[in-house]
Design a protein around this motif. Sequence first.
Motif, PDB file in Angstrom:
ATOM      1  N   TYR A 174       0.826  -1.203   0.000  1.00 18.43           N
ATOM      2  CA  TYR A 174       0.000   0.000   0.000  1.00 18.43           C
ATOM      3  C   TYR A 174       0.864   1.258   0.000  1.00 18.43           C
ATOM      4  O   TYR A 174       0.594   2.222  -0.717  1.00 18.43           O
ATOM      5  CB  TYR A 174      -0.916  -0.027   1.220  1.00 18.43           C
ATOM      6  N   LEU A 175       1.929   1.230   0.817  1.00 15.51           N
ATOM      7  CA  LEU A 175       2.860   2.358   0.879  1.00 15.51           C
ATOM      8  C   LEU A 175       3.479   2.616  -0.491  1.00 15.51           C
ATOM      9  O   LEU A 175       3.573   3.767  -0.949  1.00 15.51           O
ATOM     10  CB  LEU A 175       3.945   2.052   1.909  1.00 15.51           C
ATOM     11  N   LEU A 176       3.875   1.549  -1.171  1.00 17.55           N
ATOM     12  CA  LEU A 176       4.444   1.679  -2.508  1.00 17.55           C
ATOM     13  C   LEU A 176       3.420   2.248  -3.489  1.00 17.55           C
ATOM     14  O   LEU A 176       3.734   3.119  -4.309  1.00 17.55           O
ATOM     15  CB  LEU A 176       4.939   0.312  -2.990  1.00 17.55           C
ATOM     16  N   GLY A 177       2.187   1.752  -3.390  1.00 13.82           N
ATOM     17  CA  GLY A 177       1.132   2.248  -4.282  1.00 13.82           C
ATOM     18  C   GLY A 177       0.815   3.709  -4.059  1.00 13.82           C
ATOM     19  O   GLY A 177       0.600   4.472  -5.012  1.00 13.82           O
ATOM     20  N   LEU A 178       0.787   4.135  -2.794  1.00 14.78           N
ATOM     21  CA  LEU A 178       0.506   5.543  -2.499  1.00 14.78           C
ATOM     22  C   LEU A 178       1.650   6.449  -2.921  1.00 14.78           C
ATOM     23  O   LEU A 178       1.427   7.599  -3.316  1.00 14.78           O
ATOM     24  CB  LEU A 178       0.221   5.711  -1.014  1.00 14.78           C
TER      25      LEU A 178
END
Length: 369
Positions: A280-284
């Motif tokens: 999720y961190l990578l996607g954001l």
Amino acid sequence: MVNKTALTISFLAVITLGGVTNKFAYQIKDVGDPQYPEHYFKKPWFLELLMFIGMTMSFPLYWAMNGCSKKQVADSNSEPLLPVVAKDRGWKIRALIFLPAMGDLVGSILSFIGLVYISNSTAQMLGSSIIIMVAFNSYVFLGRRYNRIQYAGMFTVLASLVVIGYSADMAARDKTGKIEGMQEASASEQAFGMFLCVIARAVNSVQFVLEEKVMGESGLHPFEVTGTEGIYGLIVTACIIMPALAYIPGSDVGGVFENTSDSLAMIQRNTTLDLVLFLYLLGLWGLNALGMMVMKHLGSVFRAVSRNLQALFVWLIDMALFYGLGRRGFGYGPVGEPWQGTASWIQAPVRPGGAARAGGFGEGWRFFG
């Protein structure tokens, strides 16, 4: 010279990853603080905190690119990775970035709270409303003008939003299609969730226009803008908002609005949650940093249009996960999204985002042409 095709493909891939994983976090159940029973990780403000941490990750990447650029210029006469600009890079322009940072904070938390009540793909489809809002703000504040195809596309987007709302309400009221173990909100809660997501897009539309204005008048690289927004948001969220939420009455464990110590305890106990939050961190990061690159080179309207392909990819992946993993999911119950009969058939024509892309047809052909 930026490869616009590669930039768009990378942007779509990374934001789809973020779009799939943010709902996963809400579907993971475990014990956090030992004094409370097992519960779902419904922590929208913790996801907000991770979002701003991801945005600050833009600075190391910018520094690495800047270092390579200086070395490249020193070794040869070739074009640097980061072009040299002579526009404003002073403290005033950096202070101005606080405004879109707060827009990002408000818009994102509204989306995260809305996502508690509605399906992932519905939230993504409602995101198409941002096209109309960004187009309106760009018309008023940036003097941008549109052709007939674009206006027709925007009208189609508006019609598709009505279809999405109607079908989501139908699915919420359909008692025969309920899945055992699946978290499902009531019709009124889903209506509230959809309302929050649309309001979030209204806030984000102003944010997009402000960001485009800042980048157009400053010499800051998009990664610098993203990183600066991340620092502002991180300070406000971690130092002001989250400590206050620990004392405001709410529905989280301990009877507070959001229990951050419980969130950290759940992360320490659950490796699946750790993986989901990392993705999720990578996607954001991609949504914000690569999104800023897309906006700089292709415009805020094209950024909004491109995001609507995300709705199709998220829907397909969610259904594949639901039927592929079965009712146990990752061990905490079903994940993803099932086919919901008549409601899904009604939504099917607008899920691919064709109407949304039509809204940016003229803008898009400037990129492909």
